[in-house]
Design an enzyme around this catalytic site. Sequence first.
Site, PDB file in Angstrom:
ATOM      1  CG  ASP A   1      48.246  35.726  58.161  1.00  0.00           C
ATOM      2  OD1 ASP A   1      48.184  36.927  58.446  1.00  0.00           O
ATOM      3  OD2 ASP A   1      48.752  35.286  57.107  1.00  0.00           O
TER       4      ASP A   1
ATOM      5  CD  GLU B   1      44.891  39.296  58.843  1.00  0.00           C
ATOM      6  OE1 GLU B   1      45.425  40.422  58.908  1.00  0.00           O
ATOM      7  OE2 GLU B   1      45.498  38.287  58.443  1.00  0.00           O
TER       8      GLU B   1
END
Length: 704
Positions: free
Chosen positions: A343, A379
């Site tokens: 993330d 990401e």
Amino acid sequence: MRPWPGTPYPLGATYDGVGTNFTLFSEVAEYVELCLFDDDGGETRIRLPEVDGFVHHGYLLGIGSGQKYGYRVHGPHDPERGLRCNPNKLLIDPYAKAISNGIAWDESLFGYKFGNPEERNDEDSAAHVPKSVVVSPFFDWSNDRPPKTPYNESVIYEAHVKGLTIDHPEVPPRLRGTYAGIAHPAVIEHLQYLGVTAIELMPVHQFVTDHALSERRLSNYWGYNTIGYFAPHDGYAAMPEQANQVQEFKGMVKALHEANIEVILDVVYNHTAEGNHLGPTLSMRGIDNQAYYRLVDDDQQFYMDYTGTGNSLNVRSPHTLQLIMDSLRYWVTEMRVDGFRFDLASALAREFYDVDKLATFFDLVQQDPVVSQVKLIAEPWDVGPGGYQVGNFPPLWTEWNGKYRDTVRDFWRGEAATLGEFASRITGSSDLYQDDGRRPYASINFVTAHDGFTLNDLVSYNDKHNEANGEDGNDGHDDNRSWNCGAEGATDDPEVLELRARQRRNMLATVLLSQGTPMLLHGDEFGRTQQGNNNAYCQDNEVSWVDWSLAGTNRDLVEFTSALMAFRKAHPVFRRRRFFHGKPIRTGDEGLRDIAWFTPAGEEMTEQHWGNDFGRCVVVFLNGEGIPDLDPRGMRVLDDSFLMAFNAHHEDIQVTLPDESYGPEWTVVVDTATGQVGDGGKPVAASGHITLVARSLVVLQRVG
């Protein structure tokens, strides 16, 4: 309870079958108390007797699996200098293998008084903070075989542990919403029917619902609020009262491996649940605030925030880097997972201020013999300056390709001037990944993910509808690149419904037949909706949960998705390991190239054609004899050749097929206008004509 000296490594609580070794790093601590809790909440404090290299440690004979514990760190308290030790705050072990009891929000959890943030709060927090738990490492992994599916053969399915299973009618009620629910045969059979090779689970590290959401009677449903990087979230355990989450998680992994499905974890190493300077003191803040968090240089009571959540982990600190790497290795070696999706991964590359491609974290991953061998998905952005880094991660890494998502959405909703970039995206995004030696599968191709609209909502809403989040519509993306097909939200209009169904098939077919690694969002295969909510992070209810009744209502979409995955698996030309080069397939051969592009009139594309973006329609030839790959036996990979015809125009278009040098006859094998996947019957001769229905995709296979 008199402790032995023990050893300073490994960090955390390590049970050996006889007793447990406890270790905690803190460079600022004067001394550390280990706090043991009985079933009634009674607390016993034991000062750790030894310190080596700022690691406080001790060994307790007879302490074993299931023992609840925490720490109290005695040291300096000077927030303006970044020092926040307070022995009145019970602290979670950053290396805890399990955490239980949840959080009970109370003023005692904070280092200051609510009415006066400058006043130190010395209320004891032990009754309200989650407890760390000693776990046994023993588990029967016999016959477990990680699938090790190559990227180019992978299909990733992003899912939420609770949301996927909480309403599944075939999963027993006591297992719904749990790791055991994911492992249930009914769920695994659905994944196998689709053709999924990997399930990417949204955060399963122990997380907490932050105070502000609790006050609004909402929850941190997505789980991007980590407080324990080694502990499976206890809320997803079928028997949380027994701290059984570790064994249950391992059982889930083993069951999925038996079904030849990999397990990828969405991990959040960029921030923690302790938030900004007004957040609670739960763990690392009270252990060694300066080591674990990035602080503002000229006023260290404040935190650098590249994540929008209040704090950022200090990846410049060797001890924080050790924590991250130890956590990753633990999940691979002890929990047997097959990869990670990071993330806001750009935050991990901020050693000083800017994103640094050569950051120490990437160096550590590159040389690590364990972590470097599993799937690593970034990401590739954060919310800080220069944080959008799509295409800029190191060679070991694949990336969520945000440019692919945006381009495919724009193309199918009919935006002008997207044809050239669309062509680049569906052929693997060589402009992003080829220069640094990566392959097409470095592009994780998706049009929907947990963050944003579902596939159904992408074609049903022009605007977000996030009223239930209680943030006055200020949360969530405004740039959705969606199109409601003529009506906002639910409708009975048959023409709108038919167009939406076609658009869903267009998106699915594009993702699954593009070069790269496809990723689907759970429930998109049967039209899951969030009623237009594009930021359902706090909705632990029917808004976010998968409605399995839709799997019956929209069975045709499930079958279409499954057939597409099988089609992709059967034809390696749609999952090449190397980029197209646009040249003849053999050196010195003037014959066919590996790829060619045509106008609807059957003419080869020129620069002028690309610039005109004519009719938003294009045909691409994929040469099955031009695949520069070798199979496991060292033989050249061969496949049939195909034409893919895309029409994003609002009207039907007559398309002329290429001349006979590309093939004598062609037959339709995929048609998103009808939902067909399979042999289309009567062939079409070279230079013949087909009608591309408005907003549809057709794949033709060469005959003869």
